[in-house]
Motif scaffolding. Structure first.
Motif, PDB file in Angstrom:
ATOM      1  N   CYS A 223       0.838  -1.171   0.003  1.00  0.00           N
ATOM      2  CA  CYS A 223       0.004   0.338   0.273  1.00  0.00           C
ATOM      3  C   CYS A 223       0.768   1.000   0.309  1.00  0.00           C
ATOM      4  N   LEU A 224       0.310   2.043  -0.828  1.00  0.00           N
ATOM      5  CA  LEU A 224       1.337   3.495  -0.941  1.00  0.00           C
ATOM      6  C   LEU A 224       0.326   4.680   0.163  1.00  0.00           C
ATOM      7  N   VAL A 225       1.412   4.774   0.918  1.00  0.00           N
ATOM      8  CA  VAL A 225       0.511   5.197   2.409  1.00  0.00           C
ATOM      9  C   VAL A 225       1.751   6.917   2.444  1.00  0.00           C
ATOM     10  N   ARG A 226       0.579   7.849   2.840  1.00  0.00           N
ATOM     11  CA  ARG A 226       1.122   9.259   2.729  1.00  0.00           C
ATOM     12  C   ARG A 226       1.365   9.750   4.308  1.00  0.00           C
ATOM     13  N   LEU A 227       1.990   9.602   5.091  1.00  0.00           N
ATOM     14  CA  LEU A 227       1.815  10.283   6.029  1.00  0.00           C
ATOM     15  C   LEU A 227       2.347  11.676   6.085  1.00  0.00           C
ATOM     16  N   THR A 228       1.136  12.261   6.475  1.00  0.00           N
ATOM     17  CA  THR A 228       2.041  14.276   6.537  1.00  0.00           C
ATOM     18  C   THR A 228       1.706  14.368   7.751  1.00  0.00           C
ATOM     19  N   PRO A 229       2.848  14.427   8.492  1.00  0.00           N
ATOM     20  CA  PRO A 229       2.698  14.990  10.124  1.00  0.00           C
ATOM     21  C   PRO A 229       1.177  16.581  10.184  1.00  0.00           C
ATOM     22  N   GLN A 230       0.549  16.230  11.346  1.00  0.00           N
ATOM     23  CA  GLN A 230      -0.351  17.622  11.518  1.00  0.00           C
ATOM     24  C   GLN A 230       0.465  18.659  11.981  1.00  0.00           C
ATOM     25  N   GLN A 231      -0.209  19.663  11.258  1.00  0.00           N
ATOM     26  CA  GLN A 231       0.343  21.013  11.923  1.00  0.00           C
ATOM     27  C   GLN A 231      -0.199  21.731  13.395  1.00  0.00           C
ATOM     28  N   ASN A 232      -0.527  21.159  13.354  1.00  0.00           N
ATOM     29  CA  ASN A 232      -1.433  21.777  14.595  1.00  0.00           C
ATOM     30  C   ASN A 232      -0.501  20.385  15.479  1.00  0.00           C
ATOM     31  N   LEU A 233      -0.024  19.328  15.696  1.00  0.00           N
ATOM     32  CA  LEU A 233       0.785  18.174  17.041  1.00  0.00           C
ATOM     33  C   LEU A 233       1.218  19.417  18.002  1.00  0.00           C
ATOM     34  N   PHE A 234       1.846  20.130  18.161  1.00  0.00           N
ATOM     35  CA  PHE A 234       2.912  20.626  19.631  1.00  0.00           C
ATOM     36  C   PHE A 234       2.077  22.202  19.207  1.00  0.00           C
ATOM     37  N   THR A 235       1.251  22.109  19.649  1.00  0.00           N
ATOM     38  CA  THR A 235      -0.244  23.589  19.586  1.00  0.00           C
ATOM     39  C   THR A 235      -0.740  22.636  21.179  1.00  0.00           C
ATOM     40  N   GLY A 236      -1.009  22.566  21.746  1.00  0.00           N
ATOM     41  CA  GLY A 236      -1.243  22.047  23.001  1.00  0.00           C
ATOM     42  C   GLY A 236      -0.408  21.788  23.793  1.00  0.00           C
ATOM     43  N   GLY A 237      -0.691  20.866  24.760  1.00  0.00           N
ATOM     44  CA  GLY A 237       0.465  20.104  25.769  1.00  0.00           C
ATOM     45  C   GLY A 237       1.901  19.309  25.485  1.00  0.00           C
ATOM     46  N   LEU A 238       1.321  18.545  24.245  1.00  0.00           N
ATOM     47  CA  LEU A 238       1.909  17.853  24.034  1.00  0.00           C
ATOM     48  C   LEU A 238       3.068  18.850  23.523  1.00  0.00           C
ATOM     49  N   LYS A 239       4.444  18.818  23.407  1.00  0.00           N
ATOM     50  CA  LYS A 239       5.448  19.137  23.186  1.00  0.00           C
ATOM     51  C   LYS A 239       6.668  18.125  23.445  1.00  0.00           C
ATOM     52  N   PRO A 240       7.237  18.327  22.050  1.00  0.00           N
ATOM     53  CA  PRO A 240       8.572  17.705  21.368  1.00  0.00           C
ATOM     54  C   PRO A 240       8.995  17.356  22.901  1.00  0.00           C
ATOM     55  N   THR A 241       9.405  17.801  23.803  1.00  0.00           N
ATOM     56  CA  THR A 241      10.328  17.717  25.189  1.00  0.00           C
ATOM     57  C   THR A 241       9.094  17.133  26.403  1.00  0.00           C
ATOM     58  N   ASN A 242       7.831  16.638  26.194  1.00  0.00           N
ATOM     59  CA  ASN A 242       7.458  15.648  27.070  1.00  0.00           C
ATOM     60  C   ASN A 242       6.698  14.422  25.977  1.00  0.00           C
ATOM     61  N   SER A 243       7.002  14.438  25.117  1.00  0.00           N
ATOM     62  CA  SER A 243       6.819  13.558  23.983  1.00  0.00           C
ATOM     63  C   SER A 243       7.041  12.125  24.135  1.00  0.00           C
ATOM     64  N   PRO A 244       8.440  11.978  24.647  1.00  0.00           N
ATOM     65  CA  PRO A 244       8.194  10.595  25.112  1.00  0.00           C
ATOM     66  C   PRO A 244       7.536   9.964  26.612  1.00  0.00           C
ATOM     67  N   ALA A 245       7.040  10.352  27.233  1.00  0.00           N
ATOM     68  CA  ALA A 245       6.328  10.942  28.475  1.00  0.00           C
ATOM     69  C   ALA A 245       5.070  10.076  27.601  1.00  0.00           C
ATOM     70  N   PHE A 246       4.609  10.505  26.708  1.00  0.00           N
ATOM     71  CA  PHE A 246       2.977  10.584  25.801  1.00  0.00           C
ATOM     72  C   PHE A 246       3.419   9.481  25.325  1.00  0.00           C
ATOM     73  N   ILE A 247       4.026   8.903  24.947  1.00  0.00           N
ATOM     74  CA  ILE A 247       4.606   7.010  24.367  1.00  0.00           C
ATOM     75  C   ILE A 247       4.141   6.236  24.708  1.00  0.00           C
ATOM     76  N   PHE A 248       4.932   6.389  26.054  1.00  0.00           N
ATOM     77  CA  PHE A 248       5.196   5.227  27.165  1.00  0.00           C
ATOM     78  C   PHE A 248       3.853   5.330  28.156  1.00  0.00           C
ATOM     79  N   MET A 249       3.019   6.364  28.082  1.00  0.00           N
ATOM     80  CA  MET A 249       1.523   6.466  28.535  1.00  0.00           C
ATOM     81  C   MET A 249       0.796   4.901  27.844  1.00  0.00           C
TER      82      MET A 249
END
Length: 324
Positions: A223-249
């Motif tokens: 399957c040819l799949v397009r994965l486009t990062p969300q433009q608003n991914l880091f506009t709320g409480g989710l940040k690159p700095t705390n994203s490991p905690a989100f993944i772990f959760m």
């Protein structure tokens, strides 16, 4: 790699060019072009291509094609799936650091909310699909590797089984996994095309097909799949700095997908589980696999506002996970 199939190459070309608007166009990066069947189709359509080839057997012909053109093609000895190798010591081609690659391509970093600066096309190594998807996922959420340069768009052929996992819903009990939640939160996922395995050379030693077998999900196509990062991914409480905690959760919740979410919260020494679920309008008896991806994001952002959350063993486990 593609076999000699110009029709498939033209189909891929249309998919990669779809949605292009006015203004500067993203750089198109082709991984493992091999004999250059798709490369030539793209060049004939006027597309500027950066070809990343790891196999020296194909480099000479690609470099010859590069020299015959006026800057429309750039060939780099590189394996995209060996970018930013772990460990210390010199990095030798075809392995490469992403900052070296982007400098060579002449692509500068742009803000996360800017337009997509680079489109990458390739075929995921089918024996390492799951590992590759996880590695790209960590880079996405941490804005590391290729994602330090902005919202890099991935256009990959992946097995039908893994595509079903990426797009599953909570009612698909076996397909709905931590990987599902994290990719759906992080990216817009589009199916561009489905192609039978027979259109690809997947076993170069015997010339036959090496299709991974599965008994619980279909795997008849790539399957040819397009994965486009969300433009608003880091506009709320989710940040690159705390994203490991989100993944772990999310991974912790799916370790026991049939368990109740409130029991999982209580196992983290949180006394606010019931109150939190009520505020988020999540049923008290909801199982961890009942939540939609957006529910997991809301739950994490709510937990981030609680001082109690950072004082639990969970926080220490995240730090240990990052170190590992």
């Amino acid at each position: 790699r593609f076999i000699a199939c110009p029709q498939l190459a033209r189909t891929v070309q249309r998919c990669l060019q779809g949605g292009a608007g006015p203004g500067p166009q993203p750089v198109l990066v082709e991984c493992a072009p091999g004999p250059g069947i798709l490369t030539r189709t793209l060049l004939n359509a006027g597309v500027r291509v950066v070809a990343l080839e790891s196999n020296s057997a194909f480099l000479l012909n690609l470099q010859s094609l590069e020299n015959s053109l006026d800057g429309q093609l750039k060939v780099i000895h590189c394996d995209f799936f060996r970018l930013d190798p772990l460990g210390t010591g010199a990095v030798k081609p075809p392995a490469m650091c992403s900052d070296t690659l982007f400098e060579t391509m002449g692509v500068a970093a742009v803000p996360w909310r800017a337009d997509v600066p680079v489109k990458i096309f390739g075929i995921l190594p089918h024996r390492k699909e799951r590992n590759t998807l996880w590695r790209l996922l960590f880079a996405l959420y941490e804005c590391s590797s290729i994602y330090r340069y902005g919202r890099i768009e991935l256009n990959f052929f992946i097995g039908e089984k893994e595509y079903k996992v990426l797009t599953a819903k909570p009612e698909d009990a076996r397909a709905y996994q931590a990987l599902t939640v994290l990719w759906q939160v992080g990216c817009e996922i589009q199916l561009l095309h489905m192609e039978p395995w027979s259109s690809f050379v997947t076993n170069l030693k015997t010339g036959g097909l090496a299709v991974p077998k599965t008994t619980w999900l279909p795997n008849d196509h790539l399957c040819l799949v397009r994965l486009t990062p969300q433009q608003n991914l880091f506009t709320g409480g989710l940040k690159p700095t705390n994203s490991p905690a989100f993944i772990f959760m999310v991974k912790q919740c799916f370790a026991k997908p049939k368990s109740r979410l409130i029991d999982r919260l209580n196992s983290w020494s949180l006394d606010i589980g019931g109150k939190l679920l009520k505020e988020l309008e999540i049923p008290k008896n909801a199982k961890t696999r009942d939540l939609y991806p957006e529910d997991y994001r809301r739950l994490f952002e709510a937990l981030q506002t609680s001082d109690m959350f950072t004082e639990t063993w969970f926080h220490d486990e995240v730090l240990e996970s990052i170190r590992n």
